[in-house]
Design a protein around this motif. Sequence first.
Motif, PDB file in Angstrom:
ATOM      1  N   GLY A  39       1.351  -1.485   0.042  1.00 12.60           N
ATOM      2  CA  GLY A  39      -0.037  -0.134  -0.513  1.00 12.60           C
ATOM      3  C   GLY A  39       1.124   1.429  -0.149  1.00 12.60           C
ATOM      4  O   GLY A  39       0.538   2.025  -0.274  1.00 12.60           O
ATOM      5  N   GLU A  40       2.136   1.034   0.223  1.00  8.52           N
ATOM      6  CA  GLU A  40       3.055   2.173   0.062  1.00  8.52           C
ATOM      7  C   GLU A  40       3.733   3.035  -1.513  1.00  8.52           C
ATOM      8  O   GLU A  40       3.946   1.826  -1.727  1.00  8.52           O
ATOM      9  CB  GLU A  40       4.616   1.760   1.218  1.00  8.52           C
ATOM     10  CG  GLU A  40       3.822   1.203   2.407  1.00  8.52           C
ATOM     11  CD  GLU A  40       3.204   2.498   3.843  1.00  8.52           C
ATOM     12  OE1 GLU A  40       3.910   4.049   2.774  1.00  8.52           O
ATOM     13  OE2 GLU A  40       3.050   2.170   4.492  1.00  8.52           O
ATOM     14  N   SER A  41       3.662   4.360  -1.024  1.00  6.46           N
ATOM     15  CA  SER A  41       4.390   4.654  -2.582  1.00  6.46           C
ATOM     16  C   SER A  41       6.281   4.193  -2.425  1.00  6.46           C
ATOM     17  O   SER A  41       6.892   4.609  -1.348  1.00  6.46           O
ATOM     18  CB  SER A  41       3.875   5.680  -3.064  1.00  6.46           C
ATOM     19  OG  SER A  41       3.000   6.403  -3.268  1.00  6.46           O
ATOM     20  N   VAL A  42       6.646   4.110  -3.288  1.00  4.77           N
ATOM     21  CA  VAL A  42       8.017   3.921  -3.389  1.00  4.77           C
ATOM     22  C   VAL A  42       8.566   4.886  -4.637  1.00  4.77           C
ATOM     23  O   VAL A  42       7.924   5.093  -5.986  1.00  4.77           O
ATOM     24  CB  VAL A  42       8.640   1.957  -3.618  1.00  4.77           C
ATOM     25  CG1 VAL A  42       8.364   1.859  -2.012  1.00  4.77           C
ATOM     26  CG2 VAL A  42       8.290   1.458  -5.108  1.00  4.77           C
ATOM     27  N   SER A  43      10.337   4.890  -4.044  1.00  2.00           N
ATOM     28  CA  SER A  43      10.690   6.026  -5.533  1.00  2.00           C
ATOM     29  C   SER A  43      11.995   5.625  -5.532  1.00  2.00           C
ATOM     30  O   SER A  43      12.792   4.811  -4.902  1.00  2.00           O
ATOM     31  CB  SER A  43      10.854   7.420  -4.804  1.00  2.00           C
ATOM     32  OG  SER A  43      10.425   7.655  -4.665  1.00  2.00           O
ATOM     33  N   ASN A  44      12.368   5.114  -6.575  1.00  2.00           N
ATOM     34  CA  ASN A  44      14.193   4.928  -6.666  1.00  2.00           C
ATOM     35  C   ASN A  44      14.495   3.516  -6.544  1.00  2.00           C
ATOM     36  O   ASN A  44      15.429   3.468  -6.153  1.00  2.00           O
ATOM     37  CB  ASN A  44      15.042   5.985  -6.186  1.00  2.00           C
ATOM     38  CG  ASN A  44      15.155   7.338  -7.130  1.00  2.00           C
ATOM     39  OD1 ASN A  44      14.862   8.108  -7.716  1.00  2.00           O
ATOM     40  ND2 ASN A  44      15.447   8.284  -5.697  1.00  2.00           N
ATOM     41  N   VAL A  45      13.370   2.352  -7.032  1.00  2.00           N
ATOM     42  CA  VAL A  45      13.888   1.180  -6.647  1.00  2.00           C
ATOM     43  C   VAL A  45      14.468   1.220  -7.906  1.00  2.00           C
ATOM     44  O   VAL A  45      14.602   0.779  -9.159  1.00  2.00           O
ATOM     45  CB  VAL A  45      12.112   0.476  -6.115  1.00  2.00           C
ATOM     46  CG1 VAL A  45      12.666  -1.288  -6.222  1.00  2.00           C
ATOM     47  CG2 VAL A  45      11.627   0.866  -5.475  1.00  2.00           C
ATOM     48  N   THR A  46      15.918  -0.153  -7.704  1.00  2.00           N
ATOM     49  CA  THR A  46      16.857  -0.235  -8.263  1.00  2.00           C
ATOM     50  C   THR A  46      16.616  -2.062  -8.863  1.00  2.00           C
ATOM     51  O   THR A  46      16.749  -2.277  -8.223  1.00  2.00           O
ATOM     52  CB  THR A  46      17.949   0.492  -8.373  1.00  2.00           C
ATOM     53  OG1 THR A  46      18.086   1.249  -7.889  1.00  2.00           O
ATOM     54  CG2 THR A  46      18.765  -0.256  -9.779  1.00  2.00           C
ATOM     55  N   GLY A  47      16.040  -1.788 -10.888  1.00  2.00           N
ATOM     56  CA  GLY A  47      16.948  -3.329 -10.686  1.00  2.00           C
ATOM     57  C   GLY A  47      16.814  -3.357 -12.451  1.00  2.00           C
ATOM     58  O   GLY A  47      17.199  -2.797 -13.455  1.00  2.00           O
ATOM     59  N   ILE A  48      17.779  -5.136 -12.192  1.00  2.35           N
ATOM     60  CA  ILE A  48      17.985  -5.346 -13.645  1.00  2.35           C
ATOM     61  C   ILE A  48      16.674  -5.742 -14.357  1.00  2.35           C
ATOM     62  O   ILE A  48      16.518  -6.748 -13.391  1.00  2.35           O
ATOM     63  CB  ILE A  48      19.145  -5.669 -13.610  1.00  2.35           C
ATOM     64  CG1 ILE A  48      20.219  -5.338 -13.279  1.00  2.35           C
ATOM     65  CG2 ILE A  48      19.532  -6.838 -15.020  1.00  2.35           C
ATOM     66  CD1 ILE A  48      21.341  -6.167 -12.993  1.00  2.35           C
ATOM     67  N   GLU A 111       4.538  -7.394  -5.953  1.00  6.55           N
ATOM     68  CA  GLU A 111       4.183  -6.200  -6.764  1.00  6.55           C
ATOM     69  C   GLU A 111       4.470  -5.091  -7.314  1.00  6.55           C
ATOM     70  O   GLU A 111       3.652  -4.379  -6.061  1.00  6.55           O
ATOM     71  CB  GLU A 111       3.616  -6.976  -8.619  1.00  6.55           C
ATOM     72  CG  GLU A 111       1.475  -6.498  -7.878  1.00  6.55           C
ATOM     73  CD  GLU A 111       0.525  -6.863  -9.176  1.00  6.55           C
ATOM     74  OE1 GLU A 111       0.516  -7.699  -8.885  1.00  6.55           O
ATOM     75  OE2 GLU A 111      -0.398  -6.149  -9.180  1.00  6.55           O
ATOM     76  N   ILE A 112       4.234  -3.930  -7.653  1.00  6.07           N
ATOM     77  CA  ILE A 112       4.703  -3.053  -8.185  1.00  6.07           C
ATOM     78  C   ILE A 112       3.683  -2.831  -9.330  1.00  6.07           C
ATOM     79  O   ILE A 112       4.179  -3.165 -10.193  1.00  6.07           O
ATOM     80  CB  ILE A 112       6.456  -2.474  -8.676  1.00  6.07           C
ATOM     81  CG1 ILE A 112       7.082  -3.206  -7.298  1.00  6.07           C
ATOM     82  CG2 ILE A 112       6.057  -0.420  -8.273  1.00  6.07           C
ATOM     83  CD1 ILE A 112       8.336  -2.016  -7.516  1.00  6.07           C
ATOM     84  N   GLY A 113       2.530  -1.578  -8.632  1.00  2.93           N
ATOM     85  CA  GLY A 113       1.902  -1.182  -9.454  1.00  2.93           C
ATOM     86  C   GLY A 113       1.899  -0.092  -9.854  1.00  2.93           C
ATOM     87  O   GLY A 113       3.232   0.675  -9.151  1.00  2.93           O
ATOM     88  N   SER A 114       1.113   0.517 -10.582  1.00  2.00           N
ATOM     89  CA  SER A 114       1.754   2.325 -11.210  1.00  2.00           C
ATOM     90  C   SER A 114       3.056   2.605 -11.203  1.00  2.00           C
ATOM     91  O   SER A 114       3.097   3.660 -10.937  1.00  2.00           O
ATOM     92  CB  SER A 114       1.070   2.829 -10.546  1.00  2.00           C
ATOM     93  OG  SER A 114      -0.712   2.519 -10.052  1.00  2.00           O
ATOM     94  N   PRO A 115       3.796   1.581 -12.732  1.00  2.00           N
ATOM     95  CA  PRO A 115       5.042   2.765 -12.141  1.00  2.00           C
ATOM     96  C   PRO A 115       5.657   4.201 -12.568  1.00  2.00           C
ATOM     97  O   PRO A 115       4.185   4.023 -13.505  1.00  2.00           O
ATOM     98  CB  PRO A 115       5.921   1.454 -12.915  1.00  2.00           C
ATOM     99  CG  PRO A 115       4.886   0.581 -14.042  1.00  2.00           C
ATOM    100  CD  PRO A 115       3.305   0.804 -12.495  1.00  2.00           C
ATOM    101  N   SER A 116       6.815   4.755 -12.021  1.00  2.15           N
ATOM    102  CA  SER A 116       6.384   6.511 -12.566  1.00  2.15           C
ATOM    103  C   SER A 116       8.245   6.600 -12.524  1.00  2.15           C
ATOM    104  O   SER A 116       9.273   5.729 -12.223  1.00  2.15           O
ATOM    105  CB  SER A 116       5.793   7.490 -11.872  1.00  2.15           C
ATOM    106  OG  SER A 116       6.199   6.953 -10.175  1.00  2.15           O
ATOM    107  N   ASP A 117       8.549   7.311 -12.961  1.00  2.00           N
ATOM    108  CA  ASP A 117       9.843   7.952 -13.670  1.00  2.00           C
ATOM    109  C   ASP A 117      10.508   6.328 -13.946  1.00  2.00           C
ATOM    110  O   ASP A 117      11.903   6.175 -12.885  1.00  2.00           O
ATOM    111  CB  ASP A 117       9.828   8.513 -11.906  1.00  2.00           C
ATOM    112  CG  ASP A 117       9.269   9.786 -11.021  1.00  2.00           C
ATOM    113  OD1 ASP A 117       8.731  10.089 -12.581  1.00  2.00           O
ATOM    114  OD2 ASP A 117       8.728   9.775 -10.436  1.00  2.00           O
TER     115      ASP A 117
END
Length: 611
Positions: A39-48, A111-117
């Motif tokens: 339920g939280e927003s996250v940013s700058n998650v790094t992944g290949i 999962e991560i939904g609504s990806p942005s940036d």
Amino acid sequence: MKSTLWWGSGLHSLLLAVVTSALTIPEINGPSFLSPYSGESVSNVTGIVTAKSEDGIYIRAPRPDNDVRTSNSIYVYSSTVGTNLTVGDLIVLGGEVQEYRSSDDYLYLTEIGSPSDVRVISSGNDVESLVIGHDTLTPPIIQYTSLDDGDVFGVPNAQSRISEENPELQPDRYGLDFWESLSGELVKVQGPNAVSRPNQYGDTWVIGDWQVRGRNLRGSLTIRNKDANPEAIIIGSPLDGSSNPDDTKLGDKLEDITGVLTYAFGFYRILPLTSLNVTSSAQPAQPPATSLESDGTCARVTFAQYNVENLTPDSDHMSGVADHIANFLKNPDVIFLQEVQDNDGATDDGVVDANATLSALSEAIASAGNVTYAYVDIDPENDEDGGEPGGNIRNAYLYNPDHIRLRDPNPGGPDDATEVLPGARLSYNPGRIAPADDAWEDSRKPIVAVFETVTGGHHFFAVNAHFASKGGSSSLHGDPRPPVNGGVDQRTRQARVTGQFIADILAERPRAAVVAAGDFNEFAFVEPMETLRSVSGMRDLDEVAGIAEKERYTYLYDMNSQELDHVYLSHYLAQQSPKFEHIHLNTWVSYDDQVSDHDPSVGRLNICGLA
Ligand SMILES: *[C@@H]1O[C@H](CO)[C@@H](O)[C@H](O)[C@H]1NC(C)=O
Ligand SMILES: *[C@@H]1O[C@H](CO)[C@@H](O)[C@H](O)[C@H]1NC(C)=O
Ligand SMILES: *[C@@H]1O[C@H](CO)[C@@H](O)[C@H](O)[C@H]1NC(C)=O
Ligand SMILES: *[C@@H]1O[C@H](CO)[C@@H](O)[C@H](O)[C@H]1NC(C)=O
Ligand SMILES: *[C@@H]1O[C@H](CO)[C@@H](O)[C@H](O)[C@H]1NC(C)=O
């Protein structure tokens, strides 16, 4: 008090906003089933980027966290996010952590939904799959989850839910924990073997070259006491839009499978990058015929158990059933049948007579072999015995009149309860067991008959049962624990009534020959069958005849080869060296080639001591 709380939670979200800015993928997944950041927003998650599908991408942390509980990969749900991305891109993105499931009885997928940036940092980074059992722990082989309390078949079921308890993962001990700890990962199954046939979507259960338990001679996994084979995994639809083959057979060897681990439709599953390919099949393609043949004497009375799956006079599979009986079961003296439908099958018009169905079967067997069988059944009340509406399935006997006949026939009707009279005579022969008992509501009543050899009049009691189905069960990979075993309470009541009837015969005549056979819709080691054994005092013919536990199967369901059909013998009969064979005519062939969804079994008895 109120304002303190308000300030407290305000501070918490403020802190969270700071902390979540640089979360790693394993931190998002966390060490339990549910993400601590749901339920939280996250940013700058790094992944290949490790894989792409039509609906999203799979990304892996550039540096693993070395905690076996926390998956280093995650699914990013969006049909557009992958458009400009390539496998091997190192990206950063923001989004919302979500837990998704399409049914309350399933587990959640993080999962991560609504990806942005979304930004690409670099391209062409190495993407290696994790070879299961080599680069990962080896899949646990017995237990599914700590919440099953040691027995995935334990009764009562559904005592807790994974989504509510959210236990910390122990991927070295519990199968679901193991698969959850790899959620989103790109994995490889080395040396795969099919342990099921594909479902209608081509989904196929496999095992890899890791350690397994319960492997039978055909190469699939047999369900056993407390062990429902969590080490198997289903292979779902390929990510490239191709289709898996629909004719894969039990025990087929497949090419190595690379794909992403996810959860959907009630199961952890691997979505392969491309379709499965069979490299070789188990041989022989069909099992040999039984070695157990009748010689027409009391020393070698043969019988078969066969659920013939909604047989009607017009069934396409009629000739297949007849071929099995004549050529593979070698014309047993008595055949216990289940799922014989009435003369017009599923037409719901009040017809209950099945003489056309049984005559057609008898004729088909006669033209496939040499025996013209007689038959006996009891028509049920219309639409009172469950199964396909209008079909009026019932249990029936075929018998070879050259060898066997009914003793003093006195057939009962659908509502007549046959009783055990002094001297172990039956008030109706054949008759139904306690048809008014509510254990049989909307379910088949067992049919009991006393048969004797034409030569010498040696007799035995036959009990032919088809217990209530497992409809309504939840998945072995599902949320309620232990999983819901649909109909288990009704089957236990049915077992008690059936067992008591047999106990009544044995009370009158302790050395009676009693054979109880049927499709009990249950495993030997689960409460209903334990009840039948303890109440009746009968013995499981698999055990008496020394059939290896791993070879006890008559049916395929999900990842498991399993035995729903059983034969039980009275103690005296069990002492006369009975023989038994499961003939895997249907489980071994492709789905399209099967004649029924159950395998038949053949047994041989010596009843000479029973005049
Ligand atoms: C995300 O990273 C960018 C550059 O790498 C940085 O400018 C920005 O402040 C970061 N955002 C957060 C919320 O940390
Ligand atoms: C993909 O790149 C094109 C060209 O730069 C751009 O117009 C489009 O918006 C991008 N699509 C996505 C989903 O980022
Ligand atoms: C299966 O065969 C097809 C056609 O030859 C091929 O494109 C595909 O990569 C193969 N799949 C695997 C898993 O080897
Ligand atoms: C079925 O039974 C009915 C009524 O007894 C009889 O008329 C009919 O001929 C029988 N059919 C077969 C195929 O035996
Ligand atoms: C039919 O009977 C003959 C003679 O008894 C026997 O040789 C043959 O094997 C039988 N066929 C079948 C299919 O039982």
